[in-house]
Structure formats: structure tokens, C-alpha cells
Design a protein around this motif. Structure first.
Motif, PDB file in Angstrom:
ATOM      1  N   ALA A  60       0.760  -1.184   0.089  1.00 59.65           N
ATOM      2  CA  ALA A  60      -0.057   0.114   0.059  1.00 59.65           C
ATOM      3  C   ALA A  60       0.877   1.396  -0.018  1.00 59.65           C
ATOM      4  O   ALA A  60       2.013   1.150   0.270  1.00 59.65           O
ATOM      5  CB  ALA A  60      -0.952  -0.141   1.230  1.00 59.65           C
ATOM      6  N   LYS A  61       0.592   2.396  -0.547  1.00 61.09           N
ATOM      7  CA  LYS A  61       1.084   3.700  -0.413  1.00 61.09           C
ATOM      8  C   LYS A  61       1.417   3.920   1.082  1.00 61.09           C
ATOM      9  O   LYS A  61       0.633   4.027   1.757  1.00 61.09           O
ATOM     10  CB  LYS A  61       0.230   4.734  -1.018  1.00 61.09           C
ATOM     11  CG  LYS A  61      -0.040   4.797  -2.448  1.00 61.09           C
ATOM     12  CD  LYS A  61       1.104   4.911  -3.342  1.00 61.09           C
ATOM     13  CE  LYS A  61       0.886   4.846  -4.954  1.00 61.09           C
ATOM     14  NZ  LYS A  61       2.354   5.241  -5.650  1.00 61.09           N
ATOM     15  N   ALA A  62       2.713   4.583   1.264  1.00 57.05           N
ATOM     16  CA  ALA A  62       3.146   5.129   2.586  1.00 57.05           C
ATOM     17  C   ALA A  62       2.691   6.185   2.965  1.00 57.05           C
ATOM     18  O   ALA A  62       3.241   7.268   2.569  1.00 57.05           O
ATOM     19  CB  ALA A  62       4.716   4.485   2.624  1.00 57.05           C
ATOM     20  N   LYS A  76       0.978   9.479  -6.883  1.00 57.52           N
ATOM     21  CA  LYS A  76       1.576   8.879  -7.654  1.00 57.52           C
ATOM     22  C   LYS A  76       3.134   8.337  -7.374  1.00 57.52           C
ATOM     23  O   LYS A  76       3.726   7.674  -7.469  1.00 57.52           O
ATOM     24  CB  LYS A  76       1.479   9.442  -9.165  1.00 57.52           C
ATOM     25  CG  LYS A  76       2.271   8.614 -10.284  1.00 57.52           C
ATOM     26  CD  LYS A  76       2.121   9.270 -11.566  1.00 57.52           C
ATOM     27  CE  LYS A  76       2.762   8.577 -12.672  1.00 57.52           C
ATOM     28  NZ  LYS A  76       2.418   9.312 -14.009  1.00 57.52           N
ATOM     29  N   ASP A  77       3.673   9.597  -6.618  1.00 61.79           N
ATOM     30  CA  ASP A  77       5.017   9.724  -6.237  1.00 61.79           C
ATOM     31  C   ASP A  77       5.575   8.934  -5.131  1.00 61.79           C
ATOM     32  O   ASP A  77       6.590   8.635  -4.584  1.00 61.79           O
ATOM     33  CB  ASP A  77       5.502  11.120  -6.277  1.00 61.79           C
ATOM     34  CG  ASP A  77       5.461  11.699  -7.810  1.00 61.79           C
ATOM     35  OD1 ASP A  77       5.525  11.056  -8.619  1.00 61.79           O
ATOM     36  OD2 ASP A  77       5.657  13.108  -7.803  1.00 61.79           O
ATOM     37  N   LEU A  78       4.354   8.761  -4.239  1.00 59.19           N
ATOM     38  CA  LEU A  78       4.449   7.999  -2.798  1.00 59.19           C
ATOM     39  C   LEU A  78       5.172   6.592  -3.222  1.00 59.19           C
ATOM     40  O   LEU A  78       4.544   5.789  -3.872  1.00 59.19           O
ATOM     41  CB  LEU A  78       3.345   7.974  -2.171  1.00 59.19           C
ATOM     42  CG  LEU A  78       2.792   9.096  -1.218  1.00 59.19           C
ATOM     43  CD1 LEU A  78       1.528   8.916  -0.671  1.00 59.19           C
ATOM     44  CD2 LEU A  78       3.826   9.669  -0.284  1.00 59.19           C
ATOM     45  N   PRO A  79       5.951   6.086  -2.498  1.00 59.13           N
ATOM     46  CA  PRO A  79       6.486   4.626  -2.448  1.00 59.13           C
ATOM     47  C   PRO A  79       5.665   3.898  -1.810  1.00 59.13           C
ATOM     48  O   PRO A  79       4.862   4.235  -0.965  1.00 59.13           O
ATOM     49  CB  PRO A  79       7.946   4.799  -1.708  1.00 59.13           C
ATOM     50  CG  PRO A  79       7.687   6.063  -0.605  1.00 59.13           C
ATOM     51  CD  PRO A  79       6.965   6.912  -1.357  1.00 59.13           C
ATOM     52  N   SER A 143       6.822  -3.518  13.361  1.00 60.95           N
ATOM     53  CA  SER A 143       6.704  -2.396  12.524  1.00 60.95           C
ATOM     54  C   SER A 143       7.219  -1.226  13.245  1.00 60.95           C
ATOM     55  O   SER A 143       7.761  -1.338  14.415  1.00 60.95           O
ATOM     56  CB  SER A 143       4.903  -2.265  12.444  1.00 60.95           C
ATOM     57  OG  SER A 143       4.638  -2.080  13.669  1.00 60.95           O
ATOM     58  N   PRO A 144       7.226   0.063  12.609  1.00 59.00           N
ATOM     59  CA  PRO A 144       7.713   1.246  13.433  1.00 59.00           C
ATOM     60  C   PRO A 144       7.008   1.437  14.799  1.00 59.00           C
ATOM     61  O   PRO A 144       5.708   1.414  14.594  1.00 59.00           O
ATOM     62  CB  PRO A 144       7.501   2.125  12.285  1.00 59.00           C
ATOM     63  CG  PRO A 144       7.639   1.603  10.987  1.00 59.00           C
ATOM     64  CD  PRO A 144       6.835   0.362  11.433  1.00 59.00           C
ATOM     65  N   THR A 152       6.318   5.317   6.896  1.00 59.43           N
ATOM     66  CA  THR A 152       6.554   6.563   6.202  1.00 59.43           C
ATOM     67  C   THR A 152       7.363   6.557   4.823  1.00 59.43           C
ATOM     68  O   THR A 152       7.870   5.231   4.573  1.00 59.43           O
ATOM     69  CB  THR A 152       7.426   7.688   6.965  1.00 59.43           C
ATOM     70  OG1 THR A 152       8.710   7.027   7.120  1.00 59.43           O
ATOM     71  CG2 THR A 152       6.698   7.913   8.509  1.00 59.43           C
ATOM     72  N   PRO A 153       6.959   7.741   3.882  1.00 63.39           N
ATOM     73  CA  PRO A 153       7.700   7.312   2.811  1.00 63.39           C
ATOM     74  C   PRO A 153       9.079   7.067   2.865  1.00 63.39           C
ATOM     75  O   PRO A 153       9.678   6.270   2.066  1.00 63.39           O
ATOM     76  CB  PRO A 153       7.054   8.610   2.002  1.00 63.39           C
ATOM     77  CG  PRO A 153       5.759   8.747   2.659  1.00 63.39           C
ATOM     78  CD  PRO A 153       6.031   8.674   3.937  1.00 63.39           C
TER      79      PRO A 153
END
Length: 234
Positions: A60-62, A76-79, A143-144, A152-153
Motif C-alpha cells: 500500500a502507499k506509505a 503517484k510519487d509516494l513509495p 513495525s515502526p 512513512t515514505p
């Protein structure tokens, strides 16, 4: 000509110092990289046997903000971050300590093999038929800060693990189960029949006679078996 001869040794000296500094910087970077490598501590002498029944990757997007707060381009740019969800079966007589070390060892093994995994969830059971109903023995989250949705990204992109922690829950019954308390194969079969979805739309007075006839047991035996197995699975 004299001036050139006088300047030449200085240039050579500066060049040597610069080369030394470059080497020092390179060495420091290597040392820093080694020191920052993430390591999971567990006791390798207290790892139990286990079988992996289910293993699934998802991504999923971070995101760190609400979906509506991002523009189309920003989304779109999010890792993406990668989550691994596993279900394992362990021996009924495993101790709490061994279960904890076993769960940690699995995380260590998986992250060493694939450093891009950003979150791991493991559910532990003693019976594979219970998979999908929460967990019966234990659960691990890696996880964090031991929270879901905290990737996070920057973490997803650079595999930063400095704030990673474990949240491990182990049921009180683990390590306290005797062989005499275990449901028999037949009792498990009867219990699974009682819980079968084919009876979900039926009342007990409708389903029970069918099950009693199938297994040639009385109503009291049916109730006792259900209570015994249900208590074991809590």
C-alpha cells in the motif's frame, strides 16, 4: 622557474592529504553503514519447530496524511510499503519463551532474505483448522514503534529500521497445556462439524439431531465436546 619549483611540493602535500581524507571518509561511511545495520535479538537455542500454513505479501502507499490531503501527482510519487502476513502452526506444548523466540526468528529470517519488507504480522496456532479465526496461541507485529500504519515514505524508500519494535501477544494457556487437556481427533471433528457454515442458518434444535445421528452421540456428549474444544481454543 624558482617559483614553480617552490609551489610543486606544496601541491603534492595537499594532494596526499586530500587522498587521505577521501580514504577516511570512505572508511567512516562503511563503518557507519555497518553500525546502522538492523539486527533482531533472539535466543537461537529456544526455537521450536513450526509449519508455515499461509504466507501472503501485500502493499500500500506509505501515507502520513489523509488520502484527500494528497494531490494526484503526490499519490503517484509516494513509495509503497510491503507487509507480510503469516499463519504458522506450532506444537501444543510449546512454552511462552520458545514461542516468542520462534516468532522473532521468523522475522529475522524473512528480513535478512528480503530487506524491503516493512511490516510483518504472524499468527500462531496449534491447529491449522483455526486459521482465519484470529489466533489461538499468539500474535506478533513487527513495525515502526510496534504500530500498524506507521511506515512513512522515508522508511519505505530507504528501509530505515531504527525505530522498529515488536508487539507480541501470547495466550496465558501457552506452556500450561497437558496432553490430557487436548481434544482428540474425533472431538475436533465433531466440533468442526458443529461450527460448519452449513448449519449457520439453522437453529440448534434443527442442527443438533443431524450431528448427533452422524456421530452416534447423545446431546450431553455433543455439549461436553463443544465446551471442551471451545475452551481449548480460547
Amino acid at each position: 622557474m624558482k617559483r614553480i619549483i617552490w609551489i610543486l611540493p606544496i601541491l603534492i602535500l595537499l594532494s596526499c592529504n586530500e587522498a587521505k581524507n577521501d580514504k577516511k571518509t570512505e572508511s567512516e561511511l562503511k563503518t557507519s553503514k555497518i553500525e546502522s545495520r538492523y539486527k533482531i535479538d533472539f535466543d537461537s537455542t529456544k526455537i521450536s519447530t513450526y509449519t508455515v500454513e499461509e504466507s501472503e505479501f501485500s502493499s500500500a502507499k506509505a501515507m502520513t496524511r489523509k488520502l484527500s490531503d494528497y494531490s494526484t501527482q503526490e499519490l503517484k510519487d509516494l513509495p509503497k510499503f510491503i507487509r507480510l502476513t503469516m499463519s504458522i502452526v506450532v506444537p501444543f506444548d510449546i512454552s511462552k519463551e520458545n514461542l516468542e523466540n520462534t516468532l522473532k526468528s521468523i522475522v529475522s529470517k524473512k528480513t535478512e532474505k528480503d530487506n524491503d519488507i516493512d511490516e510483518i504480522v504472524i499468527f500462531a496456532y496449534d491447529d491449522k483448522n483455526d486459521i482465519g479465526t484470529g489466533y489461538t496461541f499468539g500474535k506478533l507485529l513487527w513495525s515502526p514503534n510496534a504500530k500498524t500504519g506507521n511506515v512513512t515514505p522515508e522508511i519505505a524508500k530507504n528501509n530505515i529500521r531504527t525505530n522498529y519494535k515488536f508487539d507480541i501477544i501470547i495466550k496465558d494457556k501457552v506452556g500450561n497445556i497437558s496432553k490430557s487437556d487436548l481434544p482428540t481427533k474425533r472431538e475436533l471433528e465433531i466440533y468442526n462439524e458443529i461450527m460448519s457454515e452449513k448449519y449457520w442458518d439453522m437453529q440448534e434444535e434443527e442442527s443438533e439431531p443431524i450431528i448427533m445421528k452422524k456421530f452416534n452421540i447423545s446431546r450431553k456428549e455433543l455439549k461436553d465436546i463443544w465446551l471442551k474444544v471451545a475452551a481449548h481454543k480460547l
